[in-house]
Design an enzyme around this catalytic site. Sequence first.
Site: not given
Ligand code: 3H9
Length: 689
Positions: A63, A102, A105, A125
């Site tokens: 999400a 998400g 999901e 999450e």
């Molecule tokens: C969820 O899904 C809830 C659902 O179950 C229910 C919904 C109802 N959203 O980490 P990076 C941005 S909760 C917005 O440096 P990498 C991050 O801030 C979510 N922004 O890259 C950064 O921005 P900036 C569950 C996001 O290659 C840029 O993207 N998912 C999100 O080292 C690059 O990120 C997670 O918890 C997001 N979801 O790693 C996964 N994700 O460049 C969270 C990233 O402006 N994300 N950004 O600073 C990660 O673990 C890592 O970003 C990922 C890539 C492994 C994907």
Amino acid sequence: MSNSVNVANENGVAVVIIDNPPVNALSFHVREPLHAALAALRDDATARAIVIVCAGRTFVAGADITEFGKPVQQPELRAIVALLETIAKPTVAAIHGTALGGGLELALGCHFRVADAGAKLGLPEVKLGLLPGGGGTVRLPRLVGAAKALGMIVSGTPISAGEAKAAGLVDAVFDGDLIAQAVRFAGEAAAKGGSLAPMRERNDRVAETDLAAFDRQAAELARKARGLEAPLACAEAVRNAITLPFDEALAAERALFVKLVAGDQSRAQRHLFFAEREAAKIQGKDVTRRKIARVGIIGAGTMGGGIAMAFANGGFPVTLLETGEEALQRGFALIEKNYAVSVGRGSLTEEARQQRLGLFKGSTDYADLADCDLVIEAVFEDMAVKKVVFGKLDAVARPGAILATNTSYLDVDEIAASTSRPQDVLGMHFFSPANVMKLLEIVRADRTAPDALATVAELARRIGKVPVVVGVCHGFVGNRMLSARGAENEFLLLEGATPGQVDKAFTDFGWPMGPFQMGDLAGLDIGWRNRKARGLTAVVADTLCEQGRFGQKTGQGWYRYESGSREPIADPDVEALIRAKAAEFGIARREIGADELIERTLYPLVNEGARILEEGIAVRASDIDVVWANGYGFPIGKGGPMFWAGLEGAAKIVERLEHWHRLTGRVIFEPAPMLRRFAETGSWEGAGG
Ligand code: 3H9
């Protein structure tokens, strides 16, 4: 369609392409066209199957976290997944990069999941203080079984495509052109015909759950949750998936999600998520990074060896330098032992161990550092010694090589000034054990070149560290604040507390351990040596050290330890010593409550953070939170000291600091102007240099 969602038709198979850089988060501007596209394709006779793929570097990573805490815009993810489950033709999620939260999901709403061999899948999450809120807790157990689902959801750790295939989460793993193979897979599924059971009807795996074993597993996980609500909610939701009808379990999951997302813990953990990414961004984004191919480490002790392992783990060839052959071999023996433990534990394969060991080169000759692009000194914490090392390094290092010191306290400007190239010198303060701990304080000296700083910050992320740039002062951000946190420890003991009471107040707060347990773990002799070097004393701690009580390593410190155990046992001898010292100083001991223990330790911690901000030693308040959450075990559910100051109430903190300042006159209690301002405005903005 829209910029974020496009549909192509490949031989009668509809390919829905999500394109929302950088990580294809399910923002509103994705959900809306995605829902519309799927609704249209459901009734589109020209599409016999549907494949969902993503453009760019990853499948949907979750999400959009920036939308949490704002009014929900329809359609929600749940509605999209529900829509998917009404589609009678085969639906296939084709996963590359990461399918997280998400994103997974969404994939769970499809009939099939296929993945690129390098993909990772998970529901992280919990790391944001949440539980999967798009049906993940209810659908994942139906594919992989309750025990596996519980482990994945409570840990938040993604699994590889191979593991996902073995667990039943994905149906096929492909090398090469994922989309082409996914389209073929979907076409074949359509050709086969037959009815496709949506997840709500796939109950075999949950029906076979051993509920008693599940409850034991959940209780064990709850024990480790340390005051965090999300892991408990995750376990509750997975249990619901086993015990409740599908729709009721979904509704219960939703209710838990709504509660968590509005809570302080999730706010705190989301704050840390963005704070870590912010901290890694340093000024001079446009500067060209220097090329780092080989890394040199001077000193093969515990710290140097750990740093060397961190780089080898990141795939970098490492030259390890020691003064003599014997010390070098001792260093290598320790590294080999550490890797062997990892293999024994199953966290490292034998192949990876061999590969990493193959990256090391040992030397006792400084000339062998000439081909290194970065050299990190990790020798004895003594300015004179460090200057000699940097002098030798200066003579052999190639022009443009970055020269770093791993000092925890010393003046990096002074070290830099002892070389002919201060622009290439900076601090890289790793935390012990350096191959495990995530935090890296990067110390910017007066004359450090911006490109050297930017290079090291980027490099840090490549070896899995969380970098924070800090300025030069005694102890930098972390250790300087640690001194402030511990400044009252001896007074608290003399005035009536026991080490056990102080430590309990800390663990009740959510710390993994209290300051006295931590002292015993680190070794009390370290602080003793430091105090002696600076002409300082600590009446109780010094006496313990004089008695040879250095903590766990000698079986006695603030506590006693049974042989081979790390479990602290209150020691009447220590309590008698404290009472004797109090009597010697004429201090009447009294009962000290947990509130006072927190006020006199954690309020000065925040206050020192405010001073650090004021002086520009840290650029952002959130950088300080990143330091404390990643290097010192500050409870993540409280977001770090500066975020917690807001939760606790800055005005209250100022008022209590004033109280203690009036009473004791001690400078650690004198409220910093920046803290007063925060109490008035509710913002740390405008701080720093
Ligand atoms: C969820 O899904 C809830 C659902 O179950 C229910 C919904 C109802 N959203 O980490 P990076 C941005 S909760 C917005 O440096 P990498 C991050 O801030 C979510 N922004 O890259 C950064 O921005 P900036 C569950 C996001 O290659 C840029 O993207 N998912 C999100 O080292 C690059 O990120 C997670 O918890 C997001 N979801 O790693 C996964 N994700 O460049 C969270 C990233 O402006 N994300 N950004 O600073 C990660 O673990 C890592 O970003 C990922 C890539 C492994 C994907």
